[in-house]
Design a protein around this motif. Structure first.
Motif, PDB file in Angstrom:
ATOM      1  N   ASP A  39       0.824  -1.331  -0.037  1.00  0.00           N
ATOM      2  CA  ASP A  39       0.077   0.025   0.259  1.00  0.00           C
ATOM      3  C   ASP A  39       0.866   1.490   0.052  1.00  0.00           C
ATOM      4  O   ASP A  39       0.373   2.354   0.099  1.00  0.00           O
ATOM      5  N   ASP A  40       2.200   1.313  -0.166  1.00  0.00           N
ATOM      6  CA  ASP A  40       3.181   2.177   0.167  1.00  0.00           C
ATOM      7  C   ASP A  40       4.052   2.507  -1.239  1.00  0.00           C
ATOM      8  O   ASP A  40       4.782   1.673  -1.602  1.00  0.00           O
ATOM      9  N   ALA A  41       3.731   3.634  -1.753  1.00  0.00           N
ATOM     10  CA  ALA A  41       4.365   4.098  -2.941  1.00  0.00           C
ATOM     11  C   ALA A  41       5.843   4.060  -2.898  1.00  0.00           C
ATOM     12  O   ALA A  41       6.411   3.733  -3.757  1.00  0.00           O
ATOM     13  N   GLU A  42       6.429   4.296  -1.752  1.00  0.00           N
ATOM     14  CA  GLU A  42       7.829   4.606  -1.569  1.00  0.00           C
ATOM     15  C   GLU A  42       8.610   3.118  -1.657  1.00  0.00           C
ATOM     16  O   GLU A  42       9.515   2.915  -2.221  1.00  0.00           O
ATOM     17  N   ARG A  43       7.812   2.222  -0.759  1.00  0.00           N
ATOM     18  CA  ARG A  43       8.276   0.845  -0.635  1.00  0.00           C
ATOM     19  C   ARG A  43       7.999   0.289  -1.956  1.00  0.00           C
ATOM     20  O   ARG A  43       8.891  -0.517  -2.546  1.00  0.00           O
ATOM     21  N   ALA A  44       7.213   0.393  -2.959  1.00  0.00           N
ATOM     22  CA  ALA A  44       6.974  -0.059  -3.949  1.00  0.00           C
ATOM     23  C   ALA A  44       8.180   0.281  -5.323  1.00  0.00           C
ATOM     24  O   ALA A  44       8.554  -0.417  -5.774  1.00  0.00           O
ATOM     25  N   GLU A  45       8.459   1.535  -4.987  1.00  0.00           N
ATOM     26  CA  GLU A  45       9.597   2.277  -5.778  1.00  0.00           C
ATOM     27  C   GLU A  45      10.851   1.319  -5.481  1.00  0.00           C
ATOM     28  O   GLU A  45      11.555   0.996  -6.472  1.00  0.00           O
ATOM     29  N   ARG A  46      11.236   1.313  -4.329  1.00  0.00           N
ATOM     30  CA  ARG A  46      12.316   0.371  -3.878  1.00  0.00           C
ATOM     31  C   ARG A  46      12.202  -0.952  -4.291  1.00  0.00           C
ATOM     32  O   ARG A  46      13.303  -1.398  -4.832  1.00  0.00           O
ATOM     33  N   LEU A  47      11.306  -1.578  -4.204  1.00  0.00           N
ATOM     34  CA  LEU A  47      10.881  -3.069  -4.713  1.00  0.00           C
ATOM     35  C   LEU A  47      11.487  -3.112  -6.324  1.00  0.00           C
ATOM     36  O   LEU A  47      12.060  -3.961  -6.685  1.00  0.00           O
ATOM     37  N   ARG A  48      10.757  -1.879  -6.954  1.00  0.00           N
ATOM     38  CA  ARG A  48      10.838  -2.245  -8.361  1.00  0.00           C
ATOM     39  C   ARG A  48      12.164  -1.997  -8.945  1.00  0.00           C
ATOM     40  O   ARG A  48      12.787  -2.763  -9.756  1.00  0.00           O
ATOM     41  N   SER A  49      13.130  -1.212  -7.940  1.00  0.00           N
ATOM     42  CA  SER A  49      14.522  -1.008  -8.264  1.00  0.00           C
ATOM     43  C   SER A  49      15.266  -2.355  -7.735  1.00  0.00           C
ATOM     44  O   SER A  49      16.178  -2.783  -8.652  1.00  0.00           O
ATOM     45  N   MET A  50      14.812  -2.728  -6.645  1.00  0.00           N
ATOM     46  CA  MET A  50      15.763  -3.919  -6.222  1.00  0.00           C
ATOM     47  C   MET A  50      15.365  -5.188  -6.934  1.00  0.00           C
ATOM     48  O   MET A  50      16.456  -5.999  -6.726  1.00  0.00           O
ATOM     49  N   ARG A  51      14.339  -5.327  -7.794  1.00  0.00           N
ATOM     50  CA  ARG A  51      14.323  -6.626  -8.437  1.00  0.00           C
ATOM     51  C   ARG A  51      15.154  -6.209  -9.853  1.00  0.00           C
ATOM     52  O   ARG A  51      15.243  -7.394 -10.371  1.00  0.00           O
ATOM     53  N   THR A  52      15.566  -5.367 -10.005  1.00  0.00           N
ATOM     54  CA  THR A  52      16.816  -5.068 -10.995  1.00  0.00           C
ATOM     55  C   THR A  52      17.851  -4.448 -10.525  1.00  0.00           C
ATOM     56  O   THR A  52      18.246  -3.331 -10.966  1.00  0.00           O
ATOM     57  N   HIS A  53      18.633  -5.277  -9.804  1.00  0.00           N
ATOM     58  CA  HIS A  53      19.830  -4.892  -9.368  1.00  0.00           C
ATOM     59  C   HIS A  53      19.913  -3.721  -8.737  1.00  0.00           C
ATOM     60  O   HIS A  53      21.094  -2.969  -8.399  1.00  0.00           O
ATOM     61  N   GLY A  54      19.037  -3.034  -8.151  1.00  0.00           N
ATOM     62  CA  GLY A  54      18.844  -1.829  -7.192  1.00  0.00           C
ATOM     63  C   GLY A  54      19.048  -0.777  -7.951  1.00  0.00           C
ATOM     64  O   GLY A  54      19.345   0.218  -7.562  1.00  0.00           O
ATOM     65  N   THR A  55      19.067  -0.759  -9.447  1.00  0.00           N
ATOM     66  CA  THR A  55      19.144   0.361 -10.373  1.00  0.00           C
ATOM     67  C   THR A  55      17.774   1.401 -10.476  1.00  0.00           C
ATOM     68  O   THR A  55      16.808   1.072 -10.178  1.00  0.00           O
ATOM     69  N   ASP A  56      18.071   2.549 -10.903  1.00  0.00           N
ATOM     70  CA  ASP A  56      16.959   3.491 -11.023  1.00  0.00           C
ATOM     71  C   ASP A  56      16.871   3.693 -12.555  1.00  0.00           C
ATOM     72  O   ASP A  56      17.523   2.977 -13.158  1.00  0.00           O
ATOM     73  N   ALA A  57      16.121   4.630 -13.014  1.00  0.00           N
ATOM     74  CA  ALA A  57      15.576   4.813 -14.435  1.00  0.00           C
ATOM     75  C   ALA A  57      16.895   5.208 -15.069  1.00  0.00           C
ATOM     76  O   ALA A  57      17.160   5.061 -16.292  1.00  0.00           O
ATOM     77  N   SER A  58      17.909   6.035 -14.493  1.00  0.00           N
ATOM     78  CA  SER A  58      19.331   6.134 -15.257  1.00  0.00           C
ATOM     79  C   SER A  58      20.352   5.296 -15.194  1.00  0.00           C
ATOM     80  O   SER A  58      21.536   5.430 -15.371  1.00  0.00           O
ATOM     81  N   ARG A  59      19.919   3.882 -14.711  1.00  0.00           N
ATOM     82  CA  ARG A  59      21.043   2.758 -14.754  1.00  0.00           C
ATOM     83  C   ARG A  59      21.854   2.794 -13.690  1.00  0.00           C
ATOM     84  O   ARG A  59      23.039   2.383 -13.530  1.00  0.00           O
ATOM     85  N   THR A  60      21.740   3.876 -12.755  1.00  0.00           N
ATOM     86  CA  THR A  60      22.472   4.011 -11.431  1.00  0.00           C
ATOM     87  C   THR A  60      22.189   2.936 -10.480  1.00  0.00           C
ATOM     88  O   THR A  60      20.778   2.914 -10.067  1.00  0.00           O
ATOM     89  N   ALA A  61      22.870   2.199  -9.763  1.00  0.00           N
ATOM     90  CA  ALA A  61      22.604   1.354  -8.743  1.00  0.00           C
ATOM     91  C   ALA A  61      22.515   2.012  -7.357  1.00  0.00           C
ATOM     92  O   ALA A  61      23.747   2.559  -6.865  1.00  0.00           O
ATOM     93  N   ALA A  62      21.590   2.614  -7.144  1.00  0.00           N
ATOM     94  CA  ALA A  62      21.182   3.498  -5.841  1.00  0.00           C
ATOM     95  C   ALA A  62      21.255   2.594  -4.406  1.00  0.00           C
ATOM     96  O   ALA A  62      21.436   3.169  -3.272  1.00  0.00           O
ATOM     97  N   ARG A  63      21.060   1.109  -4.635  1.00  0.00           N
ATOM     98  CA  ARG A  63      20.807   0.387  -3.484  1.00  0.00           C
ATOM     99  C   ARG A  63      21.214  -0.985  -3.883  1.00  0.00           C
ATOM    100  O   ARG A  63      21.263  -1.233  -5.048  1.00  0.00           O
TER     101      ARG A  63
END
Ligand SMILES: *Cc1c(COP(=O)(O)O)cnc(C)c1O
Length: 385
Positions: A219-243
């Motif tokens: 139910d949490d948008a920020e947790r959802a964002e983290r999970l989306r990033s974490m299923r792909t190596h922790g990367t964000d839209a610019s392919r930076t590994a933030a976590r």
């Protein structure tokens, strides 16, 4: 008579415990079309089917966000990691579940603390959760962080009773709904019963793909964002590994299979519920019935009875070509990989007793009433009822 009689009566048709081929045959046109489409498009990872599936699943599950991933174990592991749960943390899990529930806790680096289950519902006992959490708090060696109730055999755990206990001990609730996609409790769908819910699409689960798959609801948008990033190596839209992350995506082809099966999901669940009611009537007085609750609609992943005469029943079923299996013959705290985290035999008596007595019978949407009656008759006879 001119026609030759067969030498012996043909053996009764086998009744499989699971029957993924029967479901495929019934839904072949839709599945083949969806899969052919995805194959032709060529976007085998992160194809448009993924977002479409996530949208549909979120709607069905009553959750604002759905993140598809590679399997139900990764879903649990990602959920724990996304909330920063790891070394030094205690995560409470029922002892009577599939080993993956505790496995995910270890993969995240945290320590599983086993709780007993309720003898009727066979799901996490809130009173034992309270005792175990108090014990961990007093010992002061671990930080109590989360509890993972399991919707065993498709029946939602007792979330209304678990929530206040979790709150009192400061525990996050992560629902392991690997066996209960499509179920409801007090009219609320699985996916809306906890802040985080994980499911599996393994071929024997109530919503199944043609291989491995899983998803996380939140139910949490920020947790959802983290999970989306974490299923792909922790990367964000610019392919930076933030976590830190992992490679845990759902294949486009599996999403295509699931999209083709979704329209039938509730009809299939209702059919299994009817057949479960038929089992309950036919087996009355012979064995302990499958767990159910008046305020729930189980997903009926399995029809699991309990009996002191389990081995006799199993032999009779095997002799009649009737599939059956024991989920689970050993509670998790007695598996070699988890012994160090528990207190050994005798410490969780309800879970240990169930492991000796439970037996799962065939229950699929493609079974006939006659097949259910045949299974029930064999069980009754062997149970001495
Ligand atoms: C199947 C299952 C899992 C793991 O799901 P996979 O997709 O096989 O990784 C976790 N917990 C429970 C209770 C399960 O039944």
């Amino acid at each position: 008579m001119s026609r030759a009689e067969p030498a012996a009566a043909p053996a009764a048709d086998p009744i499989p415990l699971f029957d993924p081929k029967a479901q495929y045959t019934r839904l072949k046109a839709e599945i083949d079309a969806r899969v052919a489409d995805a194959l032709a498009r060529g976007a085998y990872v992160n194809g448009p089917e993924i977002a479409e599936l996530e949208g549909r699943l979120a709607e069905i599950a009553g959750a604002p966000h759905c993140i598809a991933c590679a399997n139900g174990t990764d879903a649990l592991t990602l959920a724990l990691l996304a909330d920063g749960i790891g070394p030094g943390d205690a995560v409470f899990v029922p002892a009577f579940t599939y080993v993956a529930t505790a496995g995910a806790v270890r993969l995240a680096g945290a320590v599983p603390v086993f709780c007993d289950v309720d003898p009727e519902s066979r799901t996490l006992d809130p009173a034992d959760l309270d005792r175990q959490a108090e014990r961990v708090r007093r010992s002061g060696r671990l930080t109590p962080r989360a509890v993972i109730p399991v919707d065993l055999y498709g029946l939602p755990a007792d979330y209304p009773a678990i929530a206040p206990v979790a709150r009192a001990h400061g525990l996050a609730v992560i629902a392991d709904a690997a066996q209960s996609m499509g179920a409801r409790l007090n009219a609320a769908p699985v996916g809306a019963l906890a802040p985080v819910t994980t499911v599996s699409f393994y071929p024997t689960k109530p919503l199944a793909c043609a291989g491995d798959g899983g998803a996380i609801f939140t139910d949490d948008a920020e947790r959802a964002e983290r999970l989306r990033s974490m299923r792909t190596h922790g990367t964000d839209a610019s392919r930076t590994a933030a976590r830190l992350g992992m490679n845990s995506r759902l294949d486009t082809l599996q999403a295509a299979v699931l999209l083709a099966k979704l329209p039938a999901m509730e009809t299939e669940r209702a059919r299994r519920a009817d057949l479960a009611a038929r089992y309950r009537r036919a087996l009355d007085g012979a064995v302990d019935p499958a767990a159910d609750r008046d305020d729930a609609q189980s997903a009926w992943a399995l029809y699991t009875v309990a009996s002191d005469r389990r081995e006799a029943i199993r032999s009779a079923l095997a002799a009649q070509n009737i599939g059956n299996s024991v989920y689970y013959s050993r509670p998790v705290h007695l598996h070699p990989a988890y012994r160090a985290f528990g207190d050994g035999p005798g410490s969780l008596p309800v879970s240990e007793g169930l492991a000796e007595r439970v037996l799962s019978l065939p229950l699929t949407a493609d079974m006939t009433e006659d097949q259910v009656d045949r299974v029930a008759a064999a069980v009754r006879a062997a149970a001495g009822a």
